[in-house]
Design an enzyme around this catalytic site. Structure first.
Site, PDB file in Angstrom:
ATOM      1  N   GLN A  91       0.995  -1.105  -0.043  1.00  0.00           N
ATOM      2  CA  GLN A  91       0.004   0.100   0.149  1.00  0.00           C
ATOM      3  C   GLN A  91       0.854   1.278  -0.284  1.00  0.00           C
ATOM      4  O   GLN A  91       0.462   2.319  -0.296  1.00  0.00           O
ATOM      5  CB  GLN A  91      -0.751  -0.001   1.174  1.00  0.00           C
ATOM      6  CG  GLN A  91      -1.574  -1.102   1.455  1.00  0.00           C
ATOM      7  CD  GLN A  91      -2.516  -1.112   2.482  1.00  0.00           C
ATOM      8  OE1 GLN A  91      -3.390  -0.574   2.980  1.00  0.00           O
ATOM      9  NE2 GLN A  91      -1.907  -1.924   3.724  1.00  0.00           N
ATOM     10  N   ASP A  94       6.030   4.508  -1.426  1.00  0.00           N
ATOM     11  CA  ASP A  94       7.672   4.867  -1.469  1.00  0.00           C
ATOM     12  C   ASP A  94       8.221   3.753  -2.214  1.00  0.00           C
ATOM     13  O   ASP A  94       7.191   2.885  -2.749  1.00  0.00           O
ATOM     14  CB  ASP A  94       8.281   4.687   0.069  1.00  0.00           C
ATOM     15  CG  ASP A  94       7.978   3.660   0.899  1.00  0.00           C
ATOM     16  OD1 ASP A  94       8.544   2.626   0.082  1.00  0.00           O
ATOM     17  OD2 ASP A  94       7.769   3.472   1.936  1.00  0.00           O
ATOM     18  N   HIS A 109      -1.675   1.233  -4.051  1.00  0.00           N
ATOM     19  CA  HIS A 109      -1.964   2.758  -3.863  1.00  0.00           C
ATOM     20  C   HIS A 109      -1.078   3.614  -4.672  1.00  0.00           C
ATOM     21  O   HIS A 109      -1.244   4.973  -4.268  1.00  0.00           O
ATOM     22  CB  HIS A 109      -2.088   3.224  -2.395  1.00  0.00           C
ATOM     23  CG  HIS A 109      -3.250   2.529  -1.792  1.00  0.00           C
ATOM     24  ND1 HIS A 109      -3.254   2.281  -0.345  1.00  0.00           N
ATOM     25  CD2 HIS A 109      -4.171   1.899  -1.977  1.00  0.00           C
ATOM     26  CE1 HIS A 109      -4.065   1.675   0.063  1.00  0.00           C
ATOM     27  NE2 HIS A 109      -4.811   1.256  -1.136  1.00  0.00           N
ATOM     28  N   CYS A 117      -0.973  12.089 -15.829  1.00  0.00           N
ATOM     29  CA  CYS A 117      -1.509  13.298 -16.731  1.00  0.00           C
ATOM     30  C   CYS A 117      -2.932  12.918 -16.872  1.00  0.00           C
ATOM     31  O   CYS A 117      -3.296  11.961 -17.460  1.00  0.00           O
ATOM     32  CB  CYS A 117      -0.695  13.314 -18.082  1.00  0.00           C
ATOM     33  SG  CYS A 117      -1.722  14.684 -18.810  1.00  0.00           S
ATOM     34  N   ASN A 201       3.048  -7.153  12.807  1.00  0.00           N
ATOM     35  CA  ASN A 201       2.854  -5.876  13.232  1.00  0.00           C
ATOM     36  C   ASN A 201       3.258  -5.577  14.457  1.00  0.00           C
ATOM     37  O   ASN A 201       3.415  -6.046  15.461  1.00  0.00           O
ATOM     38  CB  ASN A 201       1.295  -5.481  13.022  1.00  0.00           C
ATOM     39  CG  ASN A 201       0.835  -4.145  12.587  1.00  0.00           C
ATOM     40  OD1 ASN A 201       1.584  -3.359  11.616  1.00  0.00           O
ATOM     41  ND2 ASN A 201      -0.026  -3.380  13.354  1.00  0.00           N
TER      42      ASN A 201
HETATM   43  C1  BJW Z   1       4.677  -0.815  12.638  1.00  0.00           C
HETATM   44  C2  BJW Z   1       5.825  -0.178  12.962  1.00  0.00           C
HETATM   45  C3  BJW Z   1       6.962  -0.937  13.010  1.00  0.00           C
HETATM   46  C4  BJW Z   1       4.156   1.262  12.948  1.00  0.00           C
HETATM   47  N1  BJW Z   1       7.050  -2.107  12.647  1.00  0.00           N
HETATM   48  N2  BJW Z   1       4.696  -2.056  12.462  1.00  0.00           N
HETATM   49  C5  BJW Z   1     -16.831   2.005   4.975  1.00  0.00           C
HETATM   50  C6  BJW Z   1     -16.727   0.752   5.355  1.00  0.00           C
HETATM   51  C7  BJW Z   1     -15.523   0.106   4.354  1.00  0.00           C
HETATM   52  C8  BJW Z   1     -15.002   0.934   3.207  1.00  0.00           C
HETATM   53  C9  BJW Z   1     -15.141   2.160   3.197  1.00  0.00           C
HETATM   54  C10 BJW Z   1     -16.196   2.727   3.929  1.00  0.00           C
HETATM   55  N3  BJW Z   1     -16.071   4.064   3.393  1.00  0.00           N
HETATM   56  C11 BJW Z   1     -15.398   4.193   2.356  1.00  0.00           C
HETATM   57  C12 BJW Z   1     -14.820   2.995   2.214  1.00  0.00           C
HETATM   58  C13 BJW Z   1     -13.558   2.762   1.385  1.00  0.00           C
HETATM   59  C14 BJW Z   1     -12.361   3.575   1.547  1.00  0.00           C
HETATM   60  C15 BJW Z   1     -11.953   3.197   2.905  1.00  0.00           C
HETATM   61  O1  BJW Z   1     -11.344   2.059   3.242  1.00  0.00           O
HETATM   62  N4  BJW Z   1     -12.264   4.005   4.008  1.00  0.00           N
HETATM   63  C16 BJW Z   1     -12.019   3.576   5.339  1.00  0.00           C
HETATM   64  C17 BJW Z   1     -11.600   4.946   5.994  1.00  0.00           C
HETATM   65  C18 BJW Z   1     -13.043   2.903   6.219  1.00  0.00           C
HETATM   66  N5  BJW Z   1     -11.310   2.946   0.755  1.00  0.00           N
HETATM   67  C19 BJW Z   1     -11.224   3.542  -0.602  1.00  0.00           C
HETATM   68  O2  BJW Z   1     -11.719   4.530  -0.878  1.00  0.00           O
HETATM   69  C20 BJW Z   1     -10.253   2.870  -1.492  1.00  0.00           C
HETATM   70  N6  BJW Z   1     -11.019   2.645  -2.774  1.00  0.00           N
HETATM   71  C21 BJW Z   1     -12.035   1.729  -2.807  1.00  0.00           C
HETATM   72  O3  BJW Z   1     -12.583   1.325  -1.868  1.00  0.00           O
HETATM   73  O4  BJW Z   1     -12.498   1.725  -4.045  1.00  0.00           O
HETATM   74  C22 BJW Z   1     -13.642   0.805  -4.267  1.00  0.00           C
HETATM   75  C23 BJW Z   1     -13.282  -0.705  -4.210  1.00  0.00           C
HETATM   76  C24 BJW Z   1     -14.244  -1.630  -3.902  1.00  0.00           C
HETATM   77  C25 BJW Z   1     -14.091  -3.007  -4.061  1.00  0.00           C
HETATM   78  C26 BJW Z   1     -12.733  -3.422  -4.472  1.00  0.00           C
HETATM   79  C27 BJW Z   1     -11.961  -2.375  -4.832  1.00  0.00           C
HETATM   80  C28 BJW Z   1     -12.143  -1.235  -4.996  1.00  0.00           C
HETATM   81  C29 BJW Z   1      -9.080   3.674  -1.927  1.00  0.00           C
HETATM   82  C30 BJW Z   1      -8.249   3.757  -0.566  1.00  0.00           C
HETATM   83  C31 BJW Z   1      -6.871   4.854  -0.778  1.00  0.00           C
HETATM   84  C32 BJW Z   1      -6.163   4.760   0.294  1.00  0.00           C
HETATM   85  N7  BJW Z   1      -5.159   6.077   0.176  1.00  0.00           N
HETATM   86  C33 BJW Z   1      -4.106   6.144   1.236  1.00  0.00           C
HETATM   87  C34 BJW Z   1      -3.385   7.395   0.520  1.00  0.00           C
HETATM   88  C35 BJW Z   1      -2.524   6.898  -0.809  1.00  0.00           C
HETATM   89  C36 BJW Z   1      -1.406   8.153  -0.958  1.00  0.00           C
HETATM   90  C37 BJW Z   1      -0.613   8.634   0.163  1.00  0.00           C
HETATM   91  O5  BJW Z   1       0.319   8.031   0.432  1.00  0.00           O
HETATM   92  O6  BJW Z   1      -0.863   9.753   0.660  1.00  0.00           O
HETATM   93  O7  BJW Z   1      -3.186   4.986   1.237  1.00  0.00           O
HETATM   94  S1  BJW Z   1      -4.971   6.432   2.781  1.00  0.00           S
HETATM   95  C38 BJW Z   1      -3.516   5.515   3.524  1.00  0.00           C
HETATM   96  O8  BJW Z   1      -3.977   4.556   4.204  1.00  0.00           O
HETATM   97  C39 BJW Z   1      -2.451   5.242   2.468  1.00  0.00           C
HETATM   98  C40 BJW Z   1      -2.088   3.934   3.030  1.00  0.00           C
HETATM   99  O9  BJW Z   1      -1.738   2.994   1.918  1.00  0.00           O
HETATM  100  C41 BJW Z   1      -3.408   3.292   3.663  1.00  0.00           C
HETATM  101  C42 BJW Z   1      -3.238   2.319   4.671  1.00  0.00           C
HETATM  102  O10 BJW Z   1      -2.385   2.818   5.801  1.00  0.00           O
HETATM  103  P1  BJW Z   1      -1.477   2.063   6.429  1.00  0.00           P
HETATM  104  O11 BJW Z   1      -0.348   1.690   5.761  1.00  0.00           O
HETATM  105  O12 BJW Z   1      -2.286   0.837   6.981  1.00  0.00           O
HETATM  106  O13 BJW Z   1      -0.724   2.755   7.720  1.00  0.00           O
HETATM  107  P2  BJW Z   1      -1.326   3.117   9.100  1.00  0.00           P
HETATM  108  O14 BJW Z   1      -0.706   4.433   9.624  1.00  0.00           O
HETATM  109  O15 BJW Z   1      -2.745   3.214   9.216  1.00  0.00           O
HETATM  110  O16 BJW Z   1      -0.945   1.873   9.889  1.00  0.00           O
HETATM  111  C43 BJW Z   1       0.477   1.614  10.215  1.00  0.00           C
HETATM  112  C44 BJW Z   1       0.589   0.460  11.043  1.00  0.00           C
HETATM  113  O17 BJW Z   1       1.787   0.049  11.296  1.00  0.00           O
HETATM  114  C45 BJW Z   1       0.038   0.353  12.518  1.00  0.00           C
HETATM  115  O18 BJW Z   1      -0.891  -0.690  12.561  1.00  0.00           O
HETATM  116  C46 BJW Z   1       1.182   0.390  13.174  1.00  0.00           C
HETATM  117  O19 BJW Z   1       1.108  -0.363  14.509  1.00  0.00           O
HETATM  118  C47 BJW Z   1       2.251  -0.209  12.574  1.00  0.00           C
HETATM  119  N8  BJW Z   1       3.728   0.127  12.762  1.00  0.00           N
HETATM  120  N9  BJW Z   1       5.446   1.192  13.342  1.00  0.00           N
HETATM  121  C48 BJW Z   1       5.775  -2.878  12.437  1.00  0.00           C
HETATM  122  N10 BJW Z   1       8.113  -0.262  13.325  1.00  0.00           N
END
Ligand code: BJW
Length: 232
Positions: A91, A94, A109, A117, A201
């Protein structure tokens, strides 16, 4: 784990945290400093493109100074040495998996190092800023945006991810909070497919209860340990 042949690995921000790249939802993470609806939605971009372009310009510049850590290195080793199918679905936007040497990666992502573009749909490798509205190298339009997936947009290569899951014997989730779909749903998809599931994690994630096994600790410790065990 002797019966494991095909593996799908999902990584999130936690895998890059120890390289000095901010996670999103941890204390001090990106969403404490910025409102997600302002910087990570198409609506936010339409409202205030300068704010969004600056946010991504800053992060694009920052990641280029970061280095892969022991977790990226261990996954790259697994990629090199694992004879079966392997797909690292990240996800993360980088490029630290690739800089560690991993080849079988998929950026669901998008990536900081591409510009997209919106006029001609071309994607171009991009390491500099976008704030000054540079021309698209393909069509000349000043319509470049970061090639990342915002909320409400469709993540990339979902068909390829689900195809890999259907062939997998093991699904491993590393360093992700399990807060964002569809990635957060992969563990349940894997369970329905009767695939073994493992979470690595720092702490229990929102989806921990779905995994057969969870190991908690910093990615730079738990990931190399697990890879060593697997390659034995
Ligand atoms: C460590 C550590 C160490 C720390 N060692 N571990 C209601 C219900 C369900 C879904 C939805 C809903 N309403 C809307 C939705 C859909 C929505 C969604 O999920 N919303 C939620 C808020 C509920 N999703 C979307 O809109 C997605 N599209 C979509 O669903 O299209 C329709 C579809 C349907 C069916 C199939 C396919 C498609 C798009 C999501 C796009 C997310 N974009 C981002 C930004 C990317 C650009 C950027 O970088 O700015 O992606 S948001 C952000 O979150 C980024 C990440 O990839 C993503 C996930 O975050 P991640 O990687 O989990 O980071 P953290 O910070 O949350 O967690 C870090 C973890 O690491 C923690 O657990 C720490 O403990 C751990 N950690 N240090 C090991 N040293």
């Amino acid at each position: 784990m002797t019966d494991i042949r095909n593996i799908v690995i999902l990584t999130g921000a936690g895998v890059s945290a120890e390289s000095g790249i901010d996670t999103f939802r941890d204390a001090g993470g990106l969403w404490e400093q910025h409102k997600v609806e302002d910087v990570a939605t198409p609506e936010g971009f339409a409202r205030d493109p300068d704010l969004v372009l600056r946010f991504y310009d800053m992060r694009r510049e920052a990641i280029q100074a970061k280095q892969p850590n022991a977790a990226h290195e261990a996954l790259a080793r697994l990629d090199r040495e694992w004879d079966g199918e392997l797909l690292i679905v990240t996800q993360n936007v980088d490029d630290l998996h690739e800089r560690a040497g991993a080849k079988r990666t998929l950026h669901m992502h998008g990536t900081h190092l591409n510009a997209w573009c919106t006029a001609c749909d071309a994607r171009t490798r991009w390491t500099g800023p976008l704030i000054d509205r540079p021309e698209c190298p393909k069509c000349g339009a000043r319509s470049l945006r970061p090639d990342v997936v915002w909320f409400g947009e469709m993540p990339y290569e979902m068909d390829r991810i689900y195809a890999a899951l259907r062939q997998a014997d093991l699904f491993v989730s590393i360093g992700t909070s399990g807060a964002v779909y569809p990635a957060a749903g992969f563990v349940r998809d894997a369970r329905e497919l009767r695939i073994r599931t493992l979470e690595l994690n720092l702490e229990p994630s929102q989806g921990s209860r779905w995994f057969h096994e969870s190991r908690h600790g910093p990615a730079t410790q738990v990931v190399p340990q697990w890879v060593e065990e697997l390659l034995g």
